[in-house]
Design an enzyme around this catalytic site. Structure first.
Site, short mmCIF file in Angstrom:
data_model
loop_
_atom_site.label_atom_id
_atom_site.label_comp_id
_atom_site.label_asym_id
_atom_site.label_seq_id
_atom_site.Cartn_x
_atom_site.Cartn_y
_atom_site.Cartn_z
N GLY A 25 0.95 -1.30 0.14
CA GLY A 25 0.07 -0.15 -0.03
C GLY A 25 0.82 1.43 -0.10
N SER A 26 2.06 1.30 -0.50
CA SER A 26 2.98 2.45 -0.58
C SER A 26 2.13 3.58 -1.61
CB SER A 26 4.29 2.14 -0.96
OG SER A 26 4.50 1.77 -2.28
N ASN A 27 1.51 3.18 -2.51
CA ASN A 27 0.87 4.22 -3.59
C ASN A 27 -0.41 4.65 -2.67
OD1 ASN A 27 2.04 4.62 -6.31
ND2 ASN A 27 2.16 2.28 -6.21
N MET A 104 -4.40 -6.51 -6.85
CA MET A 104 -3.97 -7.78 -7.79
C MET A 104 -4.90 -8.65 -8.13
SD MET A 104 -0.94 -6.71 -8.15
CE MET A 104 0.60 -5.80 -7.49
N ARG A 105 -6.22 -7.92 -8.72
CA ARG A 105 -6.97 -8.77 -9.24
C ARG A 105 -7.65 -8.27 -10.40
NH1 ARG A 105 -9.52 -12.48 -6.19
NH2 ARG A 105 -11.55 -12.04 -7.38
N ASN A 121 -6.15 2.76 -12.33
CA ASN A 121 -5.05 1.68 -11.81
C ASN A 121 -3.67 2.40 -12.25
OD1 ASN A 121 -3.87 -0.60 -10.58
ND2 ASN A 121 -3.50 -1.40 -12.93
N HIS A 123 0.38 1.00 -13.16
CA HIS A 123 1.02 0.06 -13.39
C HIS A 123 2.82 0.59 -13.76
CE1 HIS A 123 1.85 -4.09 -15.28
NE2 HIS A 123 2.50 -3.40 -16.26
C1 GAR Z 1 2.98 -0.90 -7.75
O1 GAR Z 1 4.36 -1.04 -8.16
C2 GAR Z 1 2.17 -1.05 -8.57
O2 GAR Z 1 2.24 -0.16 -9.77
C3 GAR Z 1 2.08 -2.43 -8.99
O3 GAR Z 1 2.11 -2.78 -7.91
C4 GAR Z 1 2.81 -2.23 -6.72
C5 GAR Z 1 2.03 -1.95 -5.65
O4 GAR Z 1 2.99 -1.37 -4.59
N1 GAR Z 1 0.68 -2.73 -9.72
C6 GAR Z 1 0.89 -3.46 -10.57
O5 GAR Z 1 1.81 -4.22 -11.08
C7 GAR Z 1 -0.52 -3.53 -11.43
N2 GAR Z 1 -0.51 -4.65 -12.37
P1 GAR Z 1 2.32 -0.76 -3.25
O6 GAR Z 1 1.48 -1.82 -2.78
O7 GAR Z 1 3.41 -0.38 -2.31
O8 GAR Z 1 1.46 0.62 -3.96
#
Ligand code: GAR
Length: 202
Positions: A25-27, A104-105, A121, A123
């Site tokens: 969940g850093s984003n 991730m779904r 989203n 990516h």
């Molecule tokens: C992030 O790098 C995001 O871009 C990626 O998962 C990570 C989640 O990090 N998303 C994908 O790969 C989507 N296909 P976070 O939980 O620290 O935000």
């Protein structure tokens, strides 16, 4: 003494966002901070952090920041049945937008069609080149000089929705996967909120 009438009007004009996470969940944290004190503070109100996993680390972060959290475990449920429960839950929170942040779904048509052009989203790669998990591993393994972080609308596919904005991140000088990921994530955190600002203001 705060001007309660002005505060009420400002709050009512903000877009209600629900953030969906599956892990760290850093984003999500960066977006919540932007909503509290950053570029989203007059624009977005985080009404819910939702996870399909009870062990998602980001849930505690959201709670510590005073944001309501909800979990529906996806394990063992078929996609349409799970998303029907999610849709039902969302009725309580009435978000204007759903912001996926490491969720991730793949979403079922039921959910996508309930929020047309309202699910977003991020990516870590160019979605025309790489979809799904492990975007930074892909960039590192292929010794890419840069990666193109992508913010896109969500459809029923795996990272196939219309691209809203991309940001090229220079990866030169990185020697390990951790360095690649760190550089990319730092860029993601800033970029996602700035793209959301544009969308939510429109
Ligand atoms: C992030 O790098 C995001 O871009 C990626 O998962 C990570 C989640 O990090 N998303 C994908 O790969 C989507 N296909 P976070 O939980 O620290 O935000």
């Amino acid at each position: 003494m705060p001007n309660f009438a002005a505060l009420f009007i400002a709050n009512n004009m903000k877009k209600r966002i629900a953030l969906f996470i599956s892990g760290r969940g850093s984003n999500m944290e960066a977006i919540l901070k932007a909503c509290r004190t950053g570029i989203l503070q007059d624009i977005a109100e985080p009404v819910l952090v939702f996870s399909n996993r009870a062990d998602a680390k980001g849930l505690a972060v959201a709670q510590a920041m005073g944001v309501e959290t909800q979990v529906i475990e996806s394990k063992g449920l078929k996609r349409p049945a799970f998303d029907a429960k999610v849709l039902d839950l969302l009725q309580t929170y009435q978000p204007n937008f759903i912001v996926l942040a490491g969720y991730m779904r793949i979403l079922s048509p039921l959910l996508v069609q309930a929020y047309p052009q309202r699910i977003i989203n991020i990516h870590p790669a160019d979605t025309t080149q790489h979809q799904g998990l492990h975007g930074y591993e892909w960039a590192f393994d292929n010794k890419l000089a840069s990666t193109k972080i992508t913010v896109h609308y969500v459809d029923e596919g795996l990272d196939t929705g219309n691209i809203i904005a991309q940001k090229t991140v220079d990866l030169s000088g990185t020697n390990t996967l951790e360095e690649v990921e760190q550089r990319g994530l730092t860029a993601e955190h800033e970029f996602y909120s700035s793209v959301l600002k544009t969308i939510l203001e429109a």
